[in-house]
Design an enzyme around this catalytic site. Structure first.
Site, short mmCIF file in Angstrom:
data_model
loop_
_atom_site.label_atom_id
_atom_site.label_comp_id
_atom_site.label_asym_id
_atom_site.label_seq_id
_atom_site.Cartn_x
_atom_site.Cartn_y
_atom_site.Cartn_z
N LYS A 46 1.24 -1.38 0.25
CA LYS A 46 0.13 0.61 -0.30
C LYS A 46 0.71 1.36 0.24
O LYS A 46 0.59 1.89 -0.57
CB LYS A 46 -1.00 0.48 1.34
CG LYS A 46 -2.02 -1.16 1.15
CD LYS A 46 -3.13 -0.94 1.44
CE LYS A 46 -3.97 -2.17 1.02
NZ LYS A 46 -3.76 -3.43 1.37
C1 PLP Z 1 -4.89 -4.86 1.22
C2 PLP Z 1 -3.87 -5.94 1.21
C3 PLP Z 1 -4.13 -6.85 0.26
C4 PLP Z 1 -5.12 -6.87 -0.80
O1 PLP Z 1 -5.07 -5.94 -1.80
P1 PLP Z 1 -7.07 -5.25 -2.49
O2 PLP Z 1 -6.41 -4.32 -3.28
O3 PLP Z 1 -7.89 -5.23 -1.29
O4 PLP Z 1 -7.80 -6.35 -3.14
C5 PLP Z 1 -3.06 -7.84 0.00
N1 PLP Z 1 -2.74 -7.73 0.69
C6 PLP Z 1 -1.73 -7.21 1.58
C7 PLP Z 1 -0.79 -7.56 2.46
C8 PLP Z 1 -2.37 -5.75 1.51
O5 PLP Z 1 -2.55 -4.90 2.96
#
Ligand code: PLP
Length: 471
Positions: A113
């Site tokens: 993120k």
């Molecule tokens: C947010 C997240 C996901 C999922 O991603 P999306 O964009 O919501 O599909 C998968 N793995 C981790 C470690 C995350 O932080």
């Protein structure tokens, strides 16, 4: 570039106008009027760009109301070795059997993120200064979004963050990462419920338009278009570094929850990036896997949502999914709106008998799979014994599915969405090894924490925000 609502009820807006939002006034999601095309010749010329330069090239097609020089300065300032640990920003490493891992988790919170959120922090600061405004970000997190938002916004002028998280549902490391921040503009609220309850509270607060305007509320959740567009960049970067020859197919496997990450891959593919397969990997919360296998989309209730060892994918509905379905239905807002009305009425929709469902794989390249706790343990252990590296539980979900669907001669890139250290308990269970803690996080779990606890209450959350903004 103008943005419309997937459900048709929004006047065309610019990138900067939807930057602080994502949700359209009619409950739909902001979508671009078209996908800018990148011909192979242009793609070829992008091979020599560094990550910041590539981000500028991709984003300038979407952020057309930001002067190019300013956008360039923002991408240059964001994608640095100081923030992401390496000059490559998203290094690729070889796994085995034609599978590579794209490292997206070397940023400040050790999860993917940060890739988009760090840019968003700089974009927000720029946009707020330019328009002489302030902003109070309200969000819900199951772990990684919240900490990424807080690390992106801490100390930024004109911004406060109010972040709801499910009490007791995150790992000790995740809690420490968020709650140990002492910056006065960061507020952690632990809610006695699940992630979806947090999300519902955020939604309810946002639907009180008078309150929202007075408190200058904005969001950075996974439907934020700024985030989605920034995520498109690393698909291009990975492709340019994987394809032997520009034009060759490359597949991607993506650990998925709210469908933000893999949606960015879909957008890259729609822009002309030669992606063969986009593989949606879920955990036991298999809402998406069910849709891609059967054509039935059936969001779950909170009570039917499992708490798993890949908790950032513990979702019951996939909030970005609507953007893909909009494309699947031929970008027809009337059709989308009707389908979402069915969804609201019936609690599900079924496209299995609809000719368009075939296009999910044939036209859009989607496939899917799911995994469970035992699969994660087995995958983490095998990767460790064959390569000596530790992968996190979410990445393991995608490696498991990637191995089932990899095709001879087509490289498969698995997106690494977090580092193993964030989910140390499961890594230890799988391998007996304790993942190394990066120096910056040494002893973080022992630091004092700054968090308030609250029941699932829209009114209490509203009151807390008002007290702290003074608005
Ligand atoms: C947010 C997240 C996901 C999922 O991603 P999306 O964009 O919501 O599909 C998968 N793995 C981790 C470690 C995350 O932080």
């Amino acid at each position: 570039m103008k943005y419309f609502s997937s459900r048709g009820g929004m006047e065309p807006q610019d990138f900067s106008e939807i930057l602080l939002e994502g949700l359209a006034p009619d409950g739909g999601l902001a979508v671009p009027e078209f996908y800018p095309q990148v011909p192979l010749s242009v793609l070829e010329s992008w091979k020599s760009l560094n990550y910041g330069e590539l981000a500028f090239e991709v984003l300038k097609a979407y952020a057309t109301d930001i002067p190019e020089a300013d956008l360039k300065a923002l991408t240059t300032k964001t994608y640095t070795k100081a923030v992401y640990g390496t000059a490559e920003i998203t290094p690729l490493r070889e796994l085995f059997d034609g599978i590579k891992v794209l490292e997206l988790s070397n940023g400040p919170t050790l999860a993917f993120k940060d890739m988009a959120m760090q840019l968003l922090g700089n974009l927000f600061e720029y946009q707020l200064a330019r328009t002489n405004r302030e902003l109070n970000i309200l969000g819900a997190t199951s772990g990684d979004t919240g900490s990424a938002a807080e690390y992106a916004m801490r100390g930024k002028k004109g911004v406060r963050v109010f972040m709801l998280s499910p009490l007791g549902k995150m790992s000790a490391f995740q809690r420490a990462q968020m709650y140990s921040l002492q910056d006065p503009n960061i507020f952690n609220i632990a809610v006695e419920g699940l992630f979806d309850d947090c999300q519902d509270v955020v939604k309810a607060v946002s639907e009180d338009l008078e309150y929202k305007a007075r408190q200058k509320i904005g969001t950075v959740n996974s439907i934020n278009w700024g985030r989605i567009s920034a995520q498109v960049v690393y698909y291009f970067n990975a492709y340019l570094r994987t394809a032997e020859k520009i034009g060759d197919p490359v597949s991607f496997a993506v650990p998925s929850g709210n469908f933000g990450n893999v949606l960015a891959g879909h957008i890259a593919r729609q822009m002309g990036l030669p992606i063969r397969k986009l593989i949606v990997a879920t955990n036991e919360n298999n809402v998406l896997d069910e849709f891609f296998k059967t054509g039935v989309y059936r969001p779950r209730k909170s009570a039917e949502t499992y708490i798993t060892s890949s908790p950032s994918m513990d979702i019951s509905k996939a909030s970005n999914f609507e953007r893909f379905v909009y494309d699947l239905l031929g970008r027809d807002p009337k059709a989308l709106k009707a389908l979402w009305q069915d969804l609201a009425k019936e609690g599900q929709f079924d496209l299995s008998q609809d000719a368009r469902f075939k296009r999910v794989e044939e036209t859009f390249g989607f496939q899917s799979g799911c995994s469970n706790h035992q699969n994660r343990l087995d995958t983490i252990r095998e990767v460790y014994s064959r390569t000596g590296t530790l992968i996190d539980t979410h990445t393991a979900d995608a490696v498991k599915v990637a191995r089932e669907l990899v095709e001879p001669g087509v490289p498969m890139v698995v997106l690494e969405t977090a580092l193993a250290v964030k989910f140390a308990e499961t890594i230890e269970e799988a391998t007996g090894q304790t993942p190394p803690v990066p120096a910056a996080f040494e002893g973080i779990e022992k630091l004092p924490q700054r968090v308030v606890e609250m029941p699932v209450s829209v009114d209490q959350v509203k009151a807390f925000i008002a007290v702290n903004t003074g608005l």
